[in-house]
Design a protein around this motif. Structure first.
Motif, PDB file in Angstrom:
ATOM      1  N   ASN A  98       0.586   3.988  -2.892  1.00 46.68           N
ATOM      2  CA  ASN A  98       0.256   5.384  -2.591  1.00 46.68           C
ATOM      3  C   ASN A  98       1.258   6.345  -3.240  1.00 46.68           C
ATOM      4  O   ASN A  98       0.866   7.387  -3.771  1.00 46.68           O
ATOM      5  N   ASP A 101      -6.392   9.225  -0.429  1.00 51.70           N
ATOM      6  CA  ASP A 101      -5.591  10.292   0.195  1.00 51.70           C
ATOM      7  C   ASP A 101      -4.373  10.610  -0.661  1.00 51.70           C
ATOM      8  O   ASP A 101      -4.012  11.774  -0.848  1.00 51.70           O
ATOM      9  N   ALA A 102      -3.736   9.563  -1.179  1.00 58.10           N
ATOM     10  CA  ALA A 102      -2.548   9.750  -2.009  1.00 58.10           C
ATOM     11  C   ALA A 102      -2.895  10.524  -3.279  1.00 58.10           C
ATOM     12  O   ALA A 102      -2.128  11.384  -3.715  1.00 58.10           O
ATOM     13  N   ILE A 159       0.491   6.439  -7.024  1.00 57.68           N
ATOM     14  CA  ILE A 159      -0.725   7.210  -7.317  1.00 57.68           C
ATOM     15  C   ILE A 159      -0.462   8.700  -7.165  1.00 57.68           C
ATOM     16  O   ILE A 159      -0.879   9.512  -7.996  1.00 57.68           O
ATOM     17  N   ALA A 160       0.240   9.075  -6.093  1.00 59.54           N
ATOM     18  CA  ALA A 160       0.514  10.494  -5.844  1.00 59.54           C
ATOM     19  C   ALA A 160       1.467  11.072  -6.883  1.00 59.54           C
ATOM     20  O   ALA A 160       1.435  12.274  -7.164  1.00 59.54           O
ATOM     21  N   PHE A 190       5.235  12.329   4.153  1.00 57.83           N
ATOM     22  CA  PHE A 190       4.798  11.853   2.841  1.00 57.83           C
ATOM     23  C   PHE A 190       5.387  12.737   1.737  1.00 57.83           C
ATOM     24  O   PHE A 190       5.730  12.251   0.665  1.00 57.83           O
ATOM     25  N   GLU A 234       1.492   5.541   7.197  1.00 58.11           N
ATOM     26  CA  GLU A 234       0.998   4.172   7.045  1.00 58.11           C
ATOM     27  C   GLU A 234      -0.523   4.092   7.039  1.00 58.11           C
ATOM     28  O   GLU A 234      -1.091   3.106   6.546  1.00 58.11           O
ATOM     29  N   MET A 291      -2.508   6.145   5.433  1.00 60.64           N
ATOM     30  CA  MET A 291      -3.051   6.727   4.206  1.00 60.64           C
ATOM     31  C   MET A 291      -3.627   5.650   3.288  1.00 60.64           C
ATOM     32  O   MET A 291      -3.132   4.533   3.224  1.00 60.64           O
ATOM     33  N   ARG A 292      -4.675   6.030   2.568  1.00 61.78           N
ATOM     34  CA  ARG A 292      -5.298   5.163   1.583  1.00 61.78           C
ATOM     35  C   ARG A 292      -5.063   5.743   0.190  1.00 61.78           C
ATOM     36  O   ARG A 292      -4.652   6.904   0.060  1.00 61.78           O
ATOM     37  N   PRO A 293      -5.315   4.980  -0.862  1.00 57.13           N
ATOM     38  CA  PRO A 293      -5.110   5.480  -2.232  1.00 57.13           C
ATOM     39  C   PRO A 293      -5.819   6.798  -2.520  1.00 57.13           C
ATOM     40  O   PRO A 293      -5.274   7.660  -3.219  1.00 57.13           O
ATOM     41  N   ARG A 302       0.833  -1.208   0.000  1.00 64.60           N
ATOM     42  CA  ARG A 302       0.000   0.000   0.000  1.00 64.60           C
ATOM     43  C   ARG A 302       0.866   1.255   0.000  1.00 64.60           C
ATOM     44  O   ARG A 302       0.533   2.242  -0.657  1.00 64.60           O
ATOM     45  N   PHE A 303       1.983   1.221   0.712  1.00 60.63           N
ATOM     46  CA  PHE A 303       2.899   2.367   0.746  1.00 60.63           C
ATOM     47  C   PHE A 303       3.411   2.688  -0.655  1.00 60.63           C
ATOM     48  O   PHE A 303       3.388   3.846  -1.097  1.00 60.63           O
TER      49      PHE A 303
END
Length: 275
Positions: free
Chosen positions: A87, A149-150, A90-91, A188, A143, A145-147, A83-84
């Motif tokens: 994210n 948020d990213a 995606i960001a 982040f 840790e 954060m979700r997609p 997930r890290f």
């Protein structure tokens, strides 16, 4: 190697390292410094992009243990590590996509000192507005954060395509507005700098490879090392600073800096490049 050129490389490396992770725009400062040092031709612009690798390495070194755990987690198939990385990917996409589409036009029209001074001041007003708002924190650490948020932070980072906006400032202030704690938003922003600046550096090296010369190795080395050292010190200082302060001081710095640039241009004290 020309000692004057090495001196310029040292100054620009320090400027890059001290401003890359603060919400005051490294690109804006490098445009201004390059103009003052008369190192704003295509070779100078490429140098400014590539010394970002020194700043990237500073973040990697500061977070080496944490990044090592993520790498180990990926090998073990851990969901948190996956997930890290997702994210970050995606960001990274919004700025990368818009940069490819509009990067040339932005550089042609906005990469000049007076445009930078304008965005310095406008960005400062956004920071002051954001800091006056009540912060409702729903994410305390990276840790969590979700997609979604990213993606929001990635869209915020895309505003940094406009020189003087500040990549770190856009992501950090965006993070505060979207419910991240000050620590999570700042960290982040640090992590997101790794793919963002890394890809930009590799892309520019390839695109402008004709400008590369073995004769410039000394210049590159001085710029890289000075950017690494100053960025490393700045990252450590900022992490301590945000534990008990907000970003208001940086907003006032941006306003003063922008006004000084306008004043020097108006009174003819500095012949800023206008293109």
């Amino acid at each position: 190697m020309d000692p004057l050129l090495l001196f310029k490389a040292l100054i620009l490396g320090i400027v890059e390292g001290l401003t890359e992770f603060l919400p005051i725009s490294s690109t804006g400062h490098l445009i201004l410094a390059g103009d003052l040092l008369d190192f704003n031709d295509e070779r100078g612009k490429l140098f400014e992009i590539v010394i970002q690798s020194g700043a990237i390495l500073a973040v990697v070194w500061e977070y080496r243990a944490r990044l090592g755990r993520v790498a180990g987690g990926l090998l073990r198939g851990e969901v948190a590590a996956q997930r890290f990385i997702l994210n970050l990917f995606i960001a990274f996409l919004p700025l990368a996509s818009l940069g490819l589409l509009f990067g040339k036009a932005i550089k042609a029209h906005l990469f000049n000192p007076l445009a930078v001074a304008t965005t310095f001041i406008l960005g400062a007003l956004v920071i002051l507005w954001a800091e006056k708002r009540q912060h409702r924190i729903r994410i305390d650490s990276v840790e969590e954060m979700r997609p979604g948020d990213a993606l929001k932070l990635g869209i915020a980072q895309a505003f940094a395509l406009i020189p003087g906006t500040s990549r770190s400032g856009a992501t950090i202030i965006g993070g505060l507005l979207f419910g991240l704690s000050r620590q999570a938003a700042t960290e982040f922003s640090f992590f997101l700098a790794i793919p963002t600046l890394g890809v930009a550096t590799v892309y520019q090296l390839y695109k402008e490879r004709a400008l590369l010369s073995a004769d410039d190795l000394g210049m590159w080395a001085v710029g890289f090392v000075s950017a690494f050292v100053s960025a490393f010190l700045c990252v450590r200082w900022l992490l301590r600073y945000i534990s008990s302060h907000d970003f208001t001081i940086f907003a006032w710095y941006r306003i003063v800096f922008g006004v000084v640039v306008f004043a020097t241009a108006h009174f003819g004290w500095v012949q800023w490049t206008a293109h």
